[in-house]
Design an enzyme around this catalytic site. Structure first.
Site, PDB file in Angstrom:
ATOM      1  CE  LYS C  78      -3.948   1.898   2.676  1.00 45.19           C
ATOM      2  NZ  LYS C  78      -4.818   1.657   3.855  1.00 45.19           N
ATOM      3  CB  SER C 153      -8.029   3.537   2.839  1.00 39.97           C
ATOM      4  OG  SER C 153      -7.191   2.894   3.795  1.00 39.97           O
ATOM      5  CB  SER C 177      -8.447   0.930   5.817  1.00 36.83           C
ATOM      6  OG  SER C 177      -9.103   2.169   5.733  1.00 36.83           O
TER       7      SER C 177
END
Ligand SMILES: [Mg+2]
Ligand SMILES: [Zn+2]
Lengths: 492, 98, 495
Positions: C78, C153, C177
């Site tokens: 990420k 996210s 997330s």
């Protein structure tokens, strides 16, 4: 202060805040070096540059330094303490928040005491001492004089960002500029003695602000205060406070109100001047730093940090003055030279003659230390050797002249003063019979001085004493020699 | 809660965010709506409750006072929006001195 | 099945056994990413050079006789985690172009275990969002239906794993997330106990909540990644100084003797009927596998959102202050430093980030601190206490990972409706608990051409990662939902 005597109507109420950089190998929250004067932006890492993702981990030694300092002033070290974030934007503060301590500082309360020049003792309560991180340093360009006012840009060096800083906040107990300086001197002495800071104002490792107000003597309400900044030596602290007190008195005498504001000290002009008061008060939005664990001190852990309170500088100064009868200046000199007070205590423990010992330590010893660049405590003249010498002098077994030369020899080469005196026959000669021939010779050799003396020139006697001492290679007891000379000169 | 009104301009100033008038109107309405939901918390009996700053309590997590390598200056300054010589450069700082 | 579609466990075994090299795997994956990523948008940047260098190192270590638990396993990172020498953006304009000069501990530990970093995956800007639509730098599509969001996210990492562009991924979970996007994309997403995995090098959103965790196609793979990453890091003062039990290598075949709590307040009747039916079936499957289902209550669960939307923004308002145009990232010039700050931050942050900075600044500001921030911290205590009470009656809690399957782009225009997406995951985050999402079935909403996955959330007490993963493993093996359908992107796109 004021010719009309208005100064005595008022008393000043002063509180001092100072920031002290702690002496550690690494910064507060990262492993970068904590040193002054390095090449700009070389002691920086993701943590102290506030890079995305970097996290702080507190330096244990910095925490311990602060606790040591707090314990030295009798502060309470709470069982629970924590770090908070103080949020505001400033370009030399990398994270745009400062890790500090808000409502649970590491040290609370405590008292700082000091002597004033007239021999009275003063004390000022501490509010708190807390731990935080320093900012980087900006230099301002485009203004011609390096000042922020009128500059068109600034250059930033982040080497200092993250250096451990302790903030000491005093209660408004201080009543004069002299007291403020004495307070700071006790702080400085203590921090240096504890090894927690170098306290070099010229390197910015101690920076202080003063809150000053005045009120009519006898009043208990506080007047409107101003905060004075930019004082970069103890001397300028004293001058700035004095000038601000005078300014405030003049205002009140003229019937003008004092405005609460921040004022800068102008060293060259010798006055404080208004710094623009902020349009709105800061809102620092303190909250507990979620990146850091709280600090807990078990009583047992505190024990290890609590040093011998008898060797704290102010305690020593009080002991030297109150018990040993030294002057305040002597006491402070003993404490302020590194290692000297320990040495002195060691000497006195053997001689039981503090004043005589102090005279040697602060006189001959510190002169030699200066000349040879060897600290007293590291010279070959151990405390035992100096004690022997002091004892010999006090017993009048050697003259001070001999003492001086023996001291110098032992400083350089070591050895026992007593043994040297014995083996070289340097003992004082005080038997009048033994000195009679010597006195006769001196009188014969300096007929002119004899005549001068008899003609009323008293100074000629000292010359003759000196000549006799010289002839005895310093061993003659000068008071016995003087007596003999007077006797002989009085005779026709 | 004290109020569900939020002084967006004041808060934006504290947060150093320039907002257009449209943004002030939009965020103001959205955040006031959120504050209405947040006001639900008033119903919880929190008077005698300890505040949780960290969900797993730990204490005295510290490091030894030892040095670790710093970053090379060239690398650090290469990432700067503006550098001059060995320094980071920023526009003028509005002086507090009057 | 080609090497790229094997599990991480199988791939690492094959590379360790020298049946294929990490370099071969890396090249094949980079080729596939070149073909598929433009459509899927899982990665913001492909780190080909880092991947090749890492693969070479793995091959050398294998040749030297080492065996590595993640040998040659392609990893999606990420893009709020630092990898030295890579662009690291947090999907924000304010960091566009910034090259991280250091590597996050969690990433480094995965590399040390043999993982190959394929690219930096998209996310909602600064991890603030539940759909990946708040990325300022790109759109990520759900591999199951490219008209839908991947969730957020950690949408990019999840889409990469679901879409076959990585075998494993790293996500970060602040209020859901990892779990919500994992549910939306039909993969396993695991948030460990707060503090289990170091946050050093993770660009902070809300420090007291942020936690890095694995994303994988199987529970076993998630466990392998967790085992590689978890454990004390001297660089993160909040990382837990507790021994980490290895979680991979499961010894449990069923759930006999396990009490699973069903939360009374999470009333399935509030969900769409087909979604509720999937969850009812999932609970029944737990019972069928031997678990005893018990009713538990989380009376304060409904206050989770309000609590979270004070604490997380408050912390973020402070964490994001450092993006000021002085030391790195974007600068928009201004007459003076203050003007430069305001212009930089106005241009550099997207609307959701601005909203959260504003609300957080407000919640901490003078006069509001006690009413908002402190009260939220107290509510957080109550929520954690509720879980502690519930766990007196059960070993794990089962609940929906999300209220719905993945939704179409632009479906949630009002910020609050987006915040509601995290209703089921926020309470666990506030309590710091280990929790995961595992595929539990499918629904085909009107207008969708293909079934969309749903995720079952399992939560255990603090530090009980080992039992959490073993329960999830039994459920996964006992239901085989992931075997029923594959994302169309895997079957329709060649490669
Ligand atoms: Mg301070
Ligand atoms: Zn550093």
């Amino acid at each position: 202060m004021n010719a009309d005597g208005s100064a005595s109507k008022y008393e000043a109420v002063i509180g001092i805040e100072c920031h002290v950089e702690l002496r550690t190998a690494s910064k507060m929250f990262c492993g970068c070096r904590n040193v002054f004067g390095a090449e700009p932006n070389t002691n920086v890492c993701p943590v102290c540059l506030g890079m995305p993702g970097a996290l702080p981990v507190p330096n244990r030694r910095a925490i311990e330094h602060l606790v040591r300092a707090g314990l030295a002033f009798g502060c309470a070290i709470p069982a629970f303490s924590k770090f908070d974030r103080k949020n505001y934007f400033y370009p030399d503060m990398p994270k745009d928040y400062q890790i500090s301590q808000y409502d649970m500082p590491l040290a609370q309360g405590g008292v700082v005491s000091y002597f004033l020049a007239d021999g009275t003792k003063g004390m000022c309560r501490l509010t708190r001492i807390h731990l935080e991180e320093d900012t980087g340093k900006s230099t301002h360009g485009g203004s011609g004089d390096g000042r922020i006012a009128g500059s068109s840009y600034s250059l930033i060096d982040f080497n200092r960002a993250g250096v451990p800083l302790m903030e000491c906040v005093s209660e408004p107990d201080i009543r004069s500029a002299e007291e403020a300086v004495a307070y700071l001197e006790t702080l400085k002495r203590t921090f240096v003695a504890l090894g927690v800071s170098d306290v070099k104002m010229e390197e910015g490792s101690l920076r202080c602000d003063a809150n000053v107000s005045i009120r009519l003597r006898g009043n208990t309400e506080l007047g409107t205060k101003t905060e004075i900044k930019n004082m970069n030596s103890f001397r300028s602290v004293g001058r700035a406070i004095e000038s601000e007190i005078a300014r405030q008195i003049a205002l009140l005498e003229a019937g003008t109100r004092i405005v609460q504001e921040t004022r800068g000290w102008d060293e060259a002009g010798g006055v404080t001047h208004s710094m623009r008061s902020k349009e709105q008060a800061h809102d620092y939005r303190y909250f507990p730093d979620p990146d850091l664990a709280p600090i807990e001190f078990a009583p047992a852990a505190l024990g290890g940090l609590r040093g011998d309170s008898e060797v704290l500088p102010q305690r020593r100064i009080e002991r030297y003055v109150e018990a040993d009868g030294l002057s305040i200046v002597q006491a402070q000199q003993l404490v302020d030279a590194p290692g000297v007070a320990d040495y002195f205590d060691d000497v006195v423990a053997r001689t039981h003659k503090p004043q005589a010992s102090a005279n040697f330590v602060l006189g001959e010893c510190s002169r030699l230390a200066n000349e040879t660049q060897v600290p007293v405590a590291h010279s070959k003249l151990g405390a035992g050797a100096l004690a022997e010498l002091v004892t010999l002098v006090e017993a009048r077994a050697i003259t001070s002249k001999v003492a001086k030369s023996v001291l110098e020899r032992v400083w350089r080469d070591g050895g026992s003063p007593k043994a040297i005196v014995e083996s070289e026959g340097l003992g004082a000669v005080s038997d009048p019979n033994a000195l009679a021939t010597l006195v006769t010779d001196v009188l014969a050799a300096h007929a002119k001085s004899v005549d001068d003396y008899r003609a009323g020139k008293g100074a000629a006697l000292q010359f003759l004493v000196g000549q006799a001492m010289k002839a005895s290679r310093g061993k003659a007891d000068p008071s016995v020699v003087e007596g003999l000379l007077r006797e002989r000169l009085a005779a026709p | 809660m004290s109020s569900t009104n939020i002084d967006i301009r004041h808060v934006a100033k504290l947060a150093r965010l320039a907002l257009s008038d449209d943004e002030v109107a939009l965020y103001g309405a959205q955040l006031e709506n959120l504050l209405v939901h947040v006001a639900e918390l008033e119903k919880l009996p929190t008077a005698d409750v300890v505040a949780t700053a960290q969900v797993i309590p730990s204490r005295n997590v510290e490091r030894d006072d030892v040095n670790t390598p710093s970053l090379p200056r060239a690398l650090v300054l290469a990432g700067a929006p503006q550098a001059e010589g060995v320094y980071f450069r920023v526009p003028r700082i509005i002086a507090e001195e009057g | 099945m080609g090497p790229l579609d094997r599990s991480a466990a199988a791939l690492a075994r094959a590379v360790s056994a020298r049946e294929l090299t990490a370099s071969e795997v890396a090249e094949a994956m980079l080729t596939r990413v070149g073909e598929r990523n433009p459509a899927l948008g899982a990665y913001l940047s492909v780190t080909a050079e880092h991947a090749r260098a890492a693969a070479r190192r793995v091959d050398e270590r294998i040749a030297a006789g080492e065996s590595l638990p993640l040998a040659g396993v392609p990893l999606a990172v990420k893009d709020n985690m630092c990898l030295a020498g890579t662009r690291t953006t947090a999907a924000s304009r304010i960091l566009e172009g910034w090259i991280a000069p250091y590597t996050a501990t969690a990433v480094q530990r995965c590399l040390d275990a043999g993982a190959i970093p394929i690219g930096k995956a998209n996310l909602d800007e600064f991890a603030m969002g539940s759909s990946c639509e708040n990325s300022a730098l790109g759109i990520t599509r759900n591999p199951w239906d490219q008209t839908r969001v991947p969730g957020g996210s950690s949408g990019g990492s999840v889409a990469a794993v679901a879409g076959g562009l990585a075998t494993i991924g790293l996500g970060s979970d602040t209020g859901g997330s990892i779990r919500e996007p994992a549910a939306f994309c039909g993969v396993v997403g695991f948030k460990p106990t707060y503090g289990r995995v170091s946050r050093y090098g993770l660009i902070a959103f809300a420090s007291s909540l942020d936690q890095i965790g694995p994303i994988a196609r199987t529970v076993e793979d998630a466990a392998l990644v967790y085992d590689a990453m978890a454990g004390k890091d001297p660089a993160d003062a909040t990382s837990l100084d507790l021994a980490v039990e290895a979680t991979a290598g499961f010894d449990r075949d069923d759930l006999r003797g396990v009490r699973i709590g069903i939360v009374a307040e999470f009333d399935l009747a509030r969900l769409e009927d087909d979604v509720a039916a999937v969850y009812r079936a999932a609970y029944a499957d737990l019972a069928r596998l031997g678990a005893e289902l018990v009713d538990v209550s989380l009376p304060t669960a409904d206050y989770g959102l309000a609590t979270y939307y004070l604490i997380a923004p408050a912390e973020c308002s402070s964490n994001l202050a450092r993006f000021d145009g002085v030391r790195y990232g974007l600068r928009v010039e201004g007459d003076d430093v203050g003007a430069m700050y305001e212009a930089t931050r106005a241009a550099g942050f997207g609307p959701e980030v601005k909203r959260r900075i504003l609300i957080g600044t407000h919640a901490l500001s003078s006069g509001y601190y006690d009413a908002y921030y402190v009260r939220a911290q107290k509510a957080r205590t109550l929520i954690a206490n509720d879980f502690a009470r519930a766990f007196e009656r059960c070993d794990a809690i089962a609940s929906p990972a999300a209220a719905s399957p993945a939704f179409p782009f632009n479906a949630k225009s009002d910020p609050y409706s987006m915040y509601l997406m995290d209703y089921y995951t926020i309470p666990m985050s506030l309590a710091g608990l280990p929790a995961l999402s595992v595929p539990c079935g499918y629904v085909t909403p009107p207008g969708s051409a293909h079934p969309l996955p749903l995720g079952l959330a399992l939560t255990t007490p603090l530090f009980a990662e080992r039992s959490l993963l073993s329960f999830a493993h039994v459920y996964e093996r006992g239901t085989m939902h992931a075997e029923r359908y594959a994302p169309p992107v895997l079957t329709e796109v060649p490669g």
